[in-house]
Scaffold this active site. Sequence first.
Site, PDB file in Angstrom:
ATOM      1  N   GLY A 105       0.454   6.047   0.124  1.00 22.64           N
ATOM      2  CA  GLY A 105       0.071   6.594   0.221  1.00 22.64           C
ATOM      3  C   GLY A 105      -0.002   7.898   0.983  1.00 22.64           C
ATOM      4  N   GLY A 106      -0.143   9.115   1.148  1.00 20.43           N
ATOM      5  CA  GLY A 106       0.537  10.229   1.673  1.00 20.43           C
ATOM      6  C   GLY A 106       1.705  10.421   2.963  1.00 20.43           C
ATOM      7  CG  PHE A 107       0.596   7.064   5.000  1.00 22.21           C
ATOM      8  CD1 PHE A 107       1.379   5.734   4.714  1.00 22.21           C
ATOM      9  CD2 PHE A 107      -0.843   6.906   4.496  1.00 22.21           C
ATOM     10  CE1 PHE A 107       0.999   4.321   4.009  1.00 22.21           C
ATOM     11  CE2 PHE A 107      -0.932   5.422   4.002  1.00 22.21           C
ATOM     12  CZ  PHE A 107       0.100   4.171   3.653  1.00 22.21           C
ATOM     13  N   GLY A 108       3.341   7.467   3.515  1.00 28.00           N
ATOM     14  CA  GLY A 108       4.387   6.386   3.248  1.00 28.00           C
ATOM     15  C   GLY A 108       4.194   5.157   2.739  1.00 28.00           C
ATOM     16  N   GLY A 167       1.020  -1.189  -0.633  1.00 24.94           N
ATOM     17  CA  GLY A 167       0.292  -0.009  -0.144  1.00 24.94           C
ATOM     18  C   GLY A 167       0.470   1.398  -0.237  1.00 24.94           C
ATOM     19  CB  VAL A 193       1.481  -0.935   3.906  1.00 28.00           C
ATOM     20  CG1 VAL A 193       1.448  -1.751   5.176  1.00 28.00           C
ATOM     21  CG2 VAL A 193       0.452   1.155   4.659  1.00 28.00           C
ATOM     22  CE  LYS A 236      -0.069   2.803   7.789  1.00 30.04           C
ATOM     23  NZ  LYS A 236      -1.814   3.807   7.611  1.00 30.04           N
ATOM     24  CG  ASP A 288      -9.179   8.643   6.003  1.00 24.52           C
ATOM     25  OD1 ASP A 288     -10.056   8.533   5.581  1.00 24.52           O
ATOM     26  OD2 ASP A 288      -7.821   8.493   5.908  1.00 24.52           O
TER      27      ASP A 288
END
Length: 880
Positions: free
Chosen positions: A540-543, A538, A545, A562, A658
Amino acid sequence: MRNLSVLTPVVSIFCIFFLLYQITLVASSAPPPYVPDDAIITLDCGSATADKSKDMYSRDWSGDFQSKFFPKEENNLKSSTSKAPVEGTVTKAPYTTARISSSQFTYVFPVTVGPKFVRLHFNPVIYPGFERSNAFFTVKAGSITLLRNFTASVLADSSQKKPFFKEFCVNAGKDQKLNLTFIPFSTTFYAFINGIEIVPMPDDLYYSPIGTPNDKVPLYVGQNPEFYINYSTALEMVYRLNVAGNLISPTDDTGFFRQWSSDNNYFKSTGTLMPHQPSWILDYVYEPNYTAPDDVYRSARTMGFNRTKNRLSNLTWGLPVDTGFNYLVRLHFCEIDPNIYFVGLWRFIIYIDSLLAEQEADVIGWTDKIGRPVYKDYVVNIRKKGDEGSHNLSIDLHPITTFSNDEAILNGVEVFKLSNSDGNLAGPSEMLPTLLAALTNKEKESNTEKTIFIVIGGGVGFLVVLTSVCIFVLLKLRKSRSYGSYFPLSKCWCWHNPYKGNSTRTKALSLPRELCRHFSLDEIRTATYNFHQELIIGRGGFGCVYKGFIDQLAGTTIVAIKRLNPESRQGAREFKTEIKMLSQLRHGHLVSLIGYCNDEGEMILVYEYMINGTLSDHLFDTKKDALTWKQRLEICIGAAHGLHYLHTCMKNPIIHRDVKATNILLDDKWGSKVSDFGLSKMGLHETAVSSMVKGTFGYLDPDYARNQQVTAKSDVYSFGVVLLEVLCGRKALNSKLEQEQWHLANWARKCIEKGTINQVIDPHLKGKIAPDCFKVYVEVAESCVRDHGIDRPTMNDVMEKLEFAFELQQNADAEQEKINPSGDITYQEVLSFRVSGRTTDVGASQHINVSNGPMFESDSSIVLSTGIIRDVTVNSNTTT
Ligand SMILES: *[C@@H]1O[C@H](CO)[C@@H](O)[C@H](O)[C@H]1NC(C)=O
Ligand SMILES: *[C@@H]1O[C@H](CO)[C@@H](O)[C@H](O)[C@H]1NC(C)=O
Ligand SMILES: *[C@@H]1O[C@H](CO)[C@@H](O)[C@H](O)[C@H]1NC(C)=O
Ligand SMILES: *[C@@H]1O[C@H](CO)[C@@H](O)[C@H](O)[C@H]1NC(C)=O
Ligand SMILES: *[C@@H]1O[C@H](CO)[C@@H](O)[C@H](O)[C@H]1NC(C)=O
Ligand SMILES: *[C@@H]1O[C@H](CO)[C@@H](O)[C@H](O)[C@H]1NC(C)=O
Ligand SMILES: CC(=O)N[C@H]1CO[C@H](CO)[C@@H](O)[C@@H]1O
């Protein structure tokens, strides 16, 4: 005159003393011969003790079967022996038999204290009953990992499937035992070994603990002046080269059975071979005579006679090594050119890995005379550079221009990998794709096994439960028709509810419930194969997974890792406290946080791994089998339970912020769990587009967008959007559709209002939904996505109504089955259905005003104004 006559005896006495001093100095520095205090062990694994077999050098090997080195412990008994099919020329010990096992086994060697050579011999052929590619294991000597996730077959493939050996230097401790343990990666894989050699070595051959004379301590190239190699370090031999010479077989070594190879494959520049001097009697003054065989010193490479060329070049070797380790590089020198007899004639610079190691090497300067061997040790750190797994360690010799010659010389090279501080010698594996394929297959296997088990095991229980439930339902139905009185029923229903059993997964991790494990960055790296691209599940903006494999030595648990990227790594200090808080949240429908890592400024969260991915993966644009209606209901019920828990488990509700289909994860039994809760609080959310409003377009509570007031009802809104996605098989936001349909929640509300919602349901569900169930479900969904939070139900209401909907479906299915026991169940479509006149509705307002008037002004686009993000809304004018 008098003075002179007095001086002469003084000078001569002084000279005599000086000479004597020199002589004793030389004499005392000549090392004593080495007398090994231990026997050499050569064990032919998988062969019976009585058989003594000879190897290609006529050395004797004895079988391990019933030998004192192979204890009759339970684990060891699970191993089997196997004969290697004769392939090519390999018909000699120890390569003809092997010990093989899918569970770990251990050899125990009683030895004296001190360092030993340990050589592991492998013949990676196909052993009957074992697939070659499934040889995948770890070898430990006591607490030191010699080989980690080792795939003998690959190593052999690159060297033409020949038998090979790996050599280590390991120190035996006070308990005078050297234990070698072979651990398969998991039960699908196996470990094997063909031969083990244990050879005692002098304490000072390669080790240099504190207290070693200064000139014998390796120079730490480019770093501190010296690098002590103490006995807790393990060494792995990576290169042992007889420069400009031929292979020296183990039996021609100085008693340690080391093999010296030719350097032809690694020599990279041009140069000349010094004429081999077979008759030289070497003078071991500076080194013990066992340091290397004479033949290593009797040949050398030099640059040649063209001085112009020499000045412009290096004498160069390139040695591929794994990155991320320290290496001991030993250079052997011996001047054998009779013309080089005085100091300063041949001087050169030594670079190791392009770092200056020796400013002025002068072999005669070191040894005074030709024919005297000397070695120099260097330690160099080969850093990990990006994704590069292998690196060419270079050795460059460059002449210093002197008055007569421009030359350099080298006779031998040894390179050892030094174990890390955690006792590891294993490098990155080249085997990742194969391993992953194998693991994935394994996963699939165990999945089908489990599924079969559930179907069979669950089938009987299910009937029993169903019967009692039916009786119960009938009784209850007579008594009451109100929703509330169904709740005891829903509990009955839970008995056979597969996702209720999810807590077993959490237990399987055998972690104390409150404990949140701290992982070291090394552990995380190992688990993710150094954040390997192929393991990303995965982004996303967070980094990213990653799929990770933890506790590889104890059975391997798959986890989701993550790794927050640097931009979202704010508030490092709060990280730990928040993690502690999050780890307290344990519920069968929340993805469990297993641990975290905050080493070196990283922020990494380790979660349980959900094998079936996200709900979103199974709803939209998927090639996978569509989820059945009942599966979908169960998934929604599970997620509702998880959210309800978040809203109620503490004094203040924990608001997810979210909720969306990609944050609802599915386990092996299609049970659902909510993920990513609590992160928004830490400012770590992927969708943290603005510090004011957090959430994902399409799921965003309009109330929240207006007031920036987040409440539990904001989660309810988002969950309502998920319910609509589940029903319609459409994404919350889809700009590929006609504009008025972009925003699913608004569009669905309009359809509900018009009574046409049946037209937008997922085609896969046509005829599968019982009308009663449909009505309840649509009512719940509609109530969740109402404009004002106050008009929406609580998560508890949602949960209970969804359970009720599930029951209605169950009952209808049972009815249908009675009428038509064999056929497919098909229901009539609900042609027109409006949500209205809901009198029994809990917590819902009486007025529904779905699309009368613009409830939320917008121009059909994402509006960014004064830092507030508004959700997309369809312009209602276009429909009327
Ligand atoms: C080696 O194994 C023996 C027997 O199993 C055990 O007694 C000993 O403690 C082990 N030693 C080490 C260093 O693991
Ligand atoms: C031995 O060396 C390793 C690596 O240099 C070091 O981590 C360890 O502390 C040393 N042990 C002792 C007893 O000096
Ligand atoms: C080293 O020298 C000793 C005598 O000082 C001798 O006994 C021994 O065989 C020599 N070893 C080698 C490998 O030449
Ligand atoms: C020596 O090397 C230089 C530079 O490579 C070359 O130009 C020259 O011709 C060489 N001399 C001889 C005698 O080969
Ligand atoms: C590393 O060195 C070996 C042998 O010296 C050579 O075959 C290989 O091409 C080199 N690799 C790189 C990346 O320079
Ligand atoms: C020799 O090797 C060193 C280290 O790699 C390098 O810095 C130097 O430029 C080389 N010299 C020549 C003449 O190639
Ligand atoms: C394929 C594999 O398991 N590789 C790992 C083996 O162990 C080392 C050291 O921990 C890791 O770096 C590798 O990624």
